[in-house]
Write a protein that holds these residues in place. Structure first.
Motif, PDB file in Angstrom:
ATOM      1  N   UNK A  16       0.819  -1.213   0.000  1.00 29.19           N
ATOM      2  CA  UNK A  16       0.000   0.000   0.000  1.00 29.19           C
ATOM      3  C   UNK A  16       0.856   1.268   0.000  1.00 29.19           C
ATOM      4  N   UNK A  17       1.928   1.288   0.786  1.00 26.87           N
ATOM      5  CA  UNK A  17       2.797   2.461   0.852  1.00 26.87           C
ATOM      6  C   UNK A  17       3.501   2.701  -0.480  1.00 26.87           C
ATOM      7  N   UNK A  18       3.829   1.646  -1.196  1.00 33.32           N
ATOM      8  CA  UNK A  18       4.432   1.774  -2.529  1.00 33.32           C
ATOM      9  C   UNK A  18       3.471   2.512  -3.459  1.00 33.32           C
ATOM     10  N   UNK A  19       2.214   2.066  -3.475  1.00 25.78           N
ATOM     11  CA  UNK A  19       1.241   2.694  -4.360  1.00 25.78           C
ATOM     12  C   UNK A  19       0.918   4.122  -3.914  1.00 25.78           C
ATOM     13  N   UNK A  20       0.971   4.375  -2.613  1.00 27.00           N
ATOM     14  CA  UNK A  20       0.787   5.739  -2.117  1.00 27.00           C
ATOM     15  C   UNK A  20       1.911   6.640  -2.632  1.00 27.00           C
ATOM     16  N   UNK A  21       3.147   6.156  -2.526  1.00 24.77           N
ATOM     17  CA  UNK A  21       4.299   6.928  -2.993  1.00 24.77           C
ATOM     18  C   UNK A  21       4.230   7.148  -4.502  1.00 24.77           C
ATOM     19  N   UNK A  22       3.869   6.128  -5.249  1.00 22.38           N
ATOM     20  CA  UNK A  22       3.734   6.248  -6.701  1.00 22.38           C
ATOM     21  C   UNK A  22       2.694   7.309  -7.058  1.00 22.38           C
ATOM     22  N   UNK A  48      13.358   9.287  -0.612  1.00 22.66           N
ATOM     23  CA  UNK A  48      12.567   8.590   0.406  1.00 22.66           C
ATOM     24  C   UNK A  48      13.029   7.152   0.477  1.00 22.66           C
ATOM     25  N   UNK A  49      13.103   6.630   1.685  1.00 23.43           N
ATOM     26  CA  UNK A  49      13.377   5.203   1.865  1.00 23.43           C
ATOM     27  C   UNK A  49      12.667   4.744   3.133  1.00 23.43           C
ATOM     28  N   UNK A  50      11.799   3.756   2.988  1.00 23.84           N
ATOM     29  CA  UNK A  50      11.044   3.249   4.125  1.00 23.84           C
ATOM     30  C   UNK A  50       9.644   3.824   4.155  1.00 23.84           C
ATOM     31  N   UNK A  51       8.841   3.322   5.072  1.00 23.48           N
ATOM     32  CA  UNK A  51       7.426   3.676   5.093  1.00 23.48           C
ATOM     33  C   UNK A  51       7.131   4.952   5.858  1.00 23.48           C
ATOM     34  N   UNK A  52       8.118   5.546   6.524  1.00 29.22           N
ATOM     35  CA  UNK A  52       7.877   6.751   7.327  1.00 29.22           C
ATOM     36  C   UNK A  52       8.072   8.003   6.475  1.00 29.22           C
ATOM     37  N   UNK A  53       7.104   8.278   5.604  1.00 26.13           N
ATOM     38  CA  UNK A  53       7.159   9.489   4.800  1.00 26.13           C
ATOM     39  C   UNK A  53       5.786  10.147   4.824  1.00 26.13           C
ATOM     40  N   UNK A  54       5.779  11.435   4.611  1.00 23.51           N
ATOM     41  CA  UNK A  54       4.534  12.186   4.536  1.00 23.51           C
ATOM     42  C   UNK A  54       4.406  12.764   3.140  1.00 23.51           C
ATOM     43  N   UNK A  55       3.190  12.807   2.639  1.00 20.17           N
ATOM     44  CA  UNK A  55       2.956  13.296   1.288  1.00 20.17           C
ATOM     45  C   UNK A  55       3.507  14.698   1.099  1.00 20.17           C
TER      46      UNK A  55
END
Length: 83
Positions: A16-22, A66-73
């Protein structure tokens, strides 16, 4: 002077986080499509070759954004606007 064409790689295994980042990346460059190539990297060998240890990850012209799931849009959008 900025390069005319940015090389953007969104790296991950389809979580899910991958698709969010994409989605964030696509939104950031929606009006600048002629200035960017967006590549999705899901292949284990390529991920390993790039040295990615945490996913999802975002590389712009070979530089880790960015690397890892701790990112904000907002943080990702601001970093991409500076490119």
């Amino acid at each position: 002077m900025k390069k005319d064409l940015l090389n953007v790689k969104v790296i991950g295994r389809g979580c899910d986080k991958y698709f969010e980042l994409l989605g964030i990346v696509q939104k950031a460059f929606r009006n600048r499509k002629e200035m960017v190539t967006i590549e999705e990297v899901n292949n284990e060998k390529e991920i390993s070759r790039l040295g990615i240890r945490q996913m999802p990850a975002l590389l712009v012209d070979g530089r880790m954004v960015v690397q890892g799931t701790a990112f904000e849009a907002g943080m990702v959008m601001n970093a991409l606007k500076e490119m």
